[in-house]
Design a protein around this motif. Structure first.
Motif, mmCIF file in Angstrom:
data_model
loop_
_atom_site.group_PDB
_atom_site.id
_atom_site.type_symbol
_atom_site.label_atom_id
_atom_site.label_comp_id
_atom_site.label_asym_id
_atom_site.label_seq_id
_atom_site.Cartn_x
_atom_site.Cartn_y
_atom_site.Cartn_z
ATOM 1 N N PHE A 40 12.351 14.159 -10.127
ATOM 2 C CA PHE A 40 11.488 15.288 -10.491
ATOM 3 C C PHE A 40 10.951 15.984 -9.248
ATOM 4 O O PHE A 40 11.098 15.494 -8.128
ATOM 5 N N GLN A 41 10.290 17.105 -9.495
ATOM 6 C CA GLN A 41 9.791 17.902 -8.371
ATOM 7 C C GLN A 41 8.780 17.132 -7.511
ATOM 8 O O GLN A 41 8.841 17.139 -6.312
ATOM 9 N N GLN A 42 7.834 16.504 -8.155
ATOM 10 C CA GLN A 42 6.828 15.760 -7.374
ATOM 11 C C GLN A 42 6.047 14.785 -8.236
ATOM 12 O O GLN A 42 6.226 14.719 -9.429
ATOM 13 N N TYR A 43 5.188 14.036 -7.587
ATOM 14 C CA TYR A 43 4.296 13.069 -8.244
ATOM 15 C C TYR A 43 5.035 12.016 -9.067
ATOM 16 O O TYR A 43 4.489 11.446 -9.988
ATOM 17 N N ALA A 44 6.277 11.785 -8.734
ATOM 18 C CA ALA A 44 7.028 10.866 -9.595
ATOM 19 C C ALA A 44 7.102 9.444 -9.034
ATOM 20 O O ALA A 44 7.757 8.602 -9.607
ATOM 21 N N LEU A 45 6.389 9.186 -7.917
ATOM 22 C CA LEU A 45 6.387 7.813 -7.393
ATOM 23 C C LEU A 45 5.209 7.046 -7.972
ATOM 24 O O LEU A 45 4.203 7.638 -8.369
ATOM 25 N N PHE A 46 5.327 5.713 -8.018
ATOM 26 C CA PHE A 46 4.198 4.882 -8.441
ATOM 27 C C PHE A 46 3.294 4.685 -7.233
ATOM 28 O O PHE A 46 3.704 4.052 -6.258
ATOM 29 N N PRO A 47 2.059 5.239 -7.273
ATOM 30 C CA PRO A 47 1.211 5.179 -6.080
ATOM 31 C C PRO A 47 0.803 3.754 -5.692
ATOM 32 O O PRO A 47 0.503 3.491 -4.530
ATOM 33 N N TRP A 48 0.808 2.833 -6.672
ATOM 34 C CA TRP A 48 0.376 1.460 -6.388
ATOM 35 C C TRP A 48 1.513 0.577 -5.899
ATOM 36 O O TRP A 48 1.337 -0.594 -5.641
ATOM 37 N N ARG A 49 2.704 1.137 -5.781
ATOM 38 C CA ARG A 49 3.845 0.367 -5.303
ATOM 39 C C ARG A 49 4.277 0.865 -3.930
ATOM 40 O O ARG A 49 4.231 2.062 -3.663
ATOM 41 N N THR A 50 4.743 -0.058 -3.092
ATOM 42 C CA THR A 50 5.259 0.339 -1.780
ATOM 43 C C THR A 50 6.574 1.090 -1.974
ATOM 44 O O THR A 50 7.124 1.133 -3.071
ATOM 45 N N GLU A 83 13.932 3.752 6.992
ATOM 46 C CA GLU A 83 13.825 2.381 7.467
ATOM 47 C C GLU A 83 12.563 2.258 8.313
ATOM 48 O O GLU A 83 12.273 3.142 9.123
ATOM 49 N N GLY A 84 11.794 1.193 8.099
ATOM 50 C CA GLY A 84 10.533 1.026 8.816
ATOM 51 C C GLY A 84 9.348 1.442 7.954
ATOM 52 O O GLY A 84 8.214 1.099 8.235
ATOM 53 N N PHE A 85 9.629 2.179 6.876
ATOM 54 C CA PHE A 85 8.548 2.615 5.970
ATOM 55 C C PHE A 85 8.591 1.877 4.638
ATOM 56 O O PHE A 85 7.893 2.243 3.705
ATOM 57 N N GLU A 86 9.407 0.825 4.564
ATOM 58 C CA GLU A 86 9.583 0.169 3.260
ATOM 59 C C GLU A 86 8.303 -0.441 2.710
ATOM 60 O O GLU A 86 8.151 -0.569 1.494
ATOM 61 N N HIS A 87 7.344 -0.777 3.598
ATOM 62 C CA HIS A 87 6.097 -1.368 3.097
ATOM 63 C C HIS A 87 4.949 -0.362 3.021
ATOM 64 O O HIS A 87 3.814 -0.715 2.713
ATOM 65 N N ALA A 88 5.256 0.893 3.296
ATOM 66 C CA ALA A 88 4.220 1.937 3.205
ATOM 67 C C ALA A 88 4.005 2.318 1.739
ATOM 68 O O ALA A 88 4.878 2.113 0.892
ATOM 69 N N TYR A 89 2.834 2.878 1.457
ATOM 70 C CA TYR A 89 2.523 3.374 0.114
ATOM 71 C C TYR A 89 2.742 4.892 0.072
ATOM 72 O O TYR A 89 2.613 5.558 1.107
ATOM 73 N N PRO A 90 3.030 5.446 -1.109
ATOM 74 C CA PRO A 90 3.288 6.889 -1.202
ATOM 75 C C PRO A 90 2.232 7.748 -0.503
ATOM 76 O O PRO A 90 2.566 8.754 0.131
ATOM 77 N N LYS A 91 0.941 7.384 -0.604
ATOM 78 C CA LYS A 91 -0.104 8.230 0.001
ATOM 79 C C LYS A 91 0.001 8.317 1.522
ATOM 80 O O LYS A 91 -0.575 9.215 2.137
#
Ligand SMILES: Nc1ncnc2c1ncn2[C@@H]1O[C@H](COP(=O)(O)OP(=O)(O)OP(=O)(O)O)[C@@H](O)[C@H]1O
Ligand SMILES: [Mg+2]
Length: 215
Positions: A40-50, A83-91
């Protein structure tokens, strides 16, 4: 508002047509399915998941063993340059990075067809061009059908093999234009005579619609 998202949501099985059926490989579409991935265009990630957990989500739903899910997710996280951002959160990510995660997530479940609803619409021009190029590369590597909605004529011509122009609401298919520019394509082709010709032809059709609405 001609019904582009409505059509995509119907193909995805998230919505049902008021009348008629939609067929994929000869079978009517009934509900969502793993063979159809959506971006989707945006906001489609789960913010509480890495990032990693966002990409493994679809695989978890399919009960893919944890290690295999993570390996597959990492392959696509790398392929979209995260790569290197796998543990980052969407925010913690920029808009372009979030859309890269959404694309990795769609590819990770290995769908036969990718449905993309203006996936680059909210991005700045530079990031947009970068993601178009990445999508072209991924498309050539993975060979998956992409159904891609856009308002941007340049974007349509550089990405597509076939551009379907819709008329204003109620949305109808107005014209189908085959884009006979060979792949691999890079941004350089935007100055080629054929690109300019196809682009002008599509613009003319869109402009006609604009004049119709104004009447
Ligand atoms: N074929 C149709 N006939 C009647 N109404 C429709 C049709 N297609 C869509 N609509 C209605 O028109 C509205 C806009 O549709 P939709 O969101 O699909 O448009 P869109 O082309 O994706 O617009 P946007 O460019 O703003 O994303 C919705 O309320 C939808 O129910
Ligand atoms: Mg829409």
């Amino acid at each position: 508002g001609c019904g582009k998202s409505t059509l995509l949501n119907n193909i995805a099985g998230l919505d049902n047509p008021t009348s008629g059926n939609i067929y994929l490989d000869g079978k009517p579409i009934e509900g969502t399915g793993v063979e159809r991935g959506v971006v989707f265009q945006q906001y489609a990630l789960f913010p509480w998941r890495t990032v990693l957990r966002n990409v493994t989500f679809g695989l978890e739903m399919q009960n893919v063993p944890k290690q295999e899910a993570e390996d597959r997710a990492m392959k696509y996280i790398k392929s979209v340059g995260l790569e290197g951002f796998e543990h980052a959160y969407p925010k913690e990510l920029s808009g372009g990075m979030k859309q890269r995660v959404a694309i990795a997530r769609a590819y990770a479940v290995n769908p036969e067809i990718l449905l993309m609803d203006e996936p680059f619409g909210a991005l700045d021009a530079q990031t947009r061009v970068q993601l178009q190029q990445e999508l072209l590369d991924t498309w050539q590597r993975e060979k998956k059908t992409c159904f891609f909605i856009t308002h941007d004529v340049d974007e349509a011509v550089i990405l597509a093999q076939r551009v379907v122009i819709m008329s204003a609401r109620p949305g109808r298919i107005k014209k189908v234009v085959d884009i006979d520019i060979p792949y691999p394509r890079t941004q350089d082709i935007k100055t080629s005579p054929r690109f300019v010709e196809l682009k002008n032809m599509i613009w003319d059709e869109v402009y006609q619609e604009f004049l119709e609405i104004k009447k």
